[in-house]
Design an enzyme around this catalytic site. Sequence first.
Site, PDB file in Angstrom:
ATOM      1  N   GLU A  87      42.989  27.398  47.252  1.00  9.52           N
ATOM      2  CA  GLU A  87      42.026  26.224  47.302  1.00  9.52           C
ATOM      3  C   GLU A  87      43.823  25.175  46.912  1.00  9.52           C
ATOM      4  O   GLU A  87      43.462  24.352  47.590  1.00  9.52           O
ATOM      5  CB  GLU A  87      41.901  26.193  46.122  1.00  9.52           C
ATOM      6  CG  GLU A  87      40.219  26.934  46.174  1.00  9.52           C
ATOM      7  CD  GLU A  87      39.108  26.441  46.911  1.00  9.52           C
ATOM      8  OE1 GLU A  87      39.131  25.163  47.274  1.00  9.52           O
ATOM      9  OE2 GLU A  87      38.552  27.389  47.362  1.00  9.52           O
ATOM     10  N   GLU A 118      46.217  48.950  38.284  1.00  7.02           N
ATOM     11  CA  GLU A 118      46.344  48.095  37.675  1.00  7.02           C
ATOM     12  C   GLU A 118      47.549  48.746  36.081  1.00  7.02           C
ATOM     13  O   GLU A 118      48.298  48.310  35.634  1.00  7.02           O
ATOM     14  CB  GLU A 118      45.675  47.546  36.569  1.00  7.02           C
ATOM     15  CG  GLU A 118      45.055  48.435  35.015  1.00  7.02           C
ATOM     16  CD  GLU A 118      43.361  47.202  35.311  1.00  7.02           C
ATOM     17  OE1 GLU A 118      43.798  47.298  33.251  1.00  7.02           O
ATOM     18  OE2 GLU A 118      42.840  46.545  35.248  1.00  7.02           O
TER      19      GLU A 118
END
EC number: 4.2.1.126
Length: 307
Positions: A87, A118
């Site tokens: 953004e 992960e």
Amino acid sequence: MKNLQQRGHLLTEQVNPNSHNLDQLSSLELVDLFNQEDKQTLKAIASSRLQLAQAVDMTTKALSQGGKLFYVGAGTSGRLGVLDAAECPPTFCTSPELVQGIIAGGANALLRSSEDLEDSWEDGNEAIASHNITNLDVIVGITAGGTTPYVHGALEGAKQRAAKTIFITCVPVEQFSIKVDVDIRLLVGPELLSGSTRLKAGTVTKMALNILSTGVMVRLGKVYGNRMIDVAIKNSKLRDRALRIIEDLTELSRDEAEELLNKSGDSVKLALLMHWSNLKKEEGDRVLSEYQGNLRAAMKNVSFSTE
């Protein structure tokens, strides 16, 4: 690090006493309970205000000296980092390289669950190496439960390169400690659905990232008042926003604002400087460059200032 096979002691893994009958609630009762629990996110942000401000100041200094900001995470935490980074270019007209999100599993993990990835400390460490991190950069390790190996591998790689480090987690330091430059603990308590950290933990993490990235961009001069003067004009909605900003701040008509924006090369910031100072585009560009793009600072040092 604690034994990663035993995580029941972590706050994010504990059972929430307020939702023991979750599967027996009506839809309205579910909504009300979520609404009540989500209030914990505001309290957590308030409790971390000093650390968040420290993170903003440290990151602002780093970026003003040529550094970059990297978010690192896995699963929900990684996706939130990528979202916030993505953004920044349309909102603040930054290059895609200035703020980046690194997620375990890469782009595929944005669309499909990749929880197994992960667990690799080495992959996180390698991700830092592959992004050519330097001592000018800031690395934000995001892990709701605090123990994600991928994130810790990345943070260790960042430290080895003398980069600044920020840790964002939702467990208290008593349950998991780490040595970083800024340690942010967003303690929202156990989730309504036990262990589902995409809920309160995800919400409060997004709030923290909103504050960090926006705060840094404000401090870097990419905002005038509360106006998005560095908006990247990529579509009709953003062009309308740019024109309204110019109209509101200059009291020009729509047509006059359009003409000014065109003359500036679609730069709201430059258009405002040109209008307030009577500078031509080339001279306005030079002045803004001299003041690192900070419109308010530039206006204090040219004639016809509005101050």
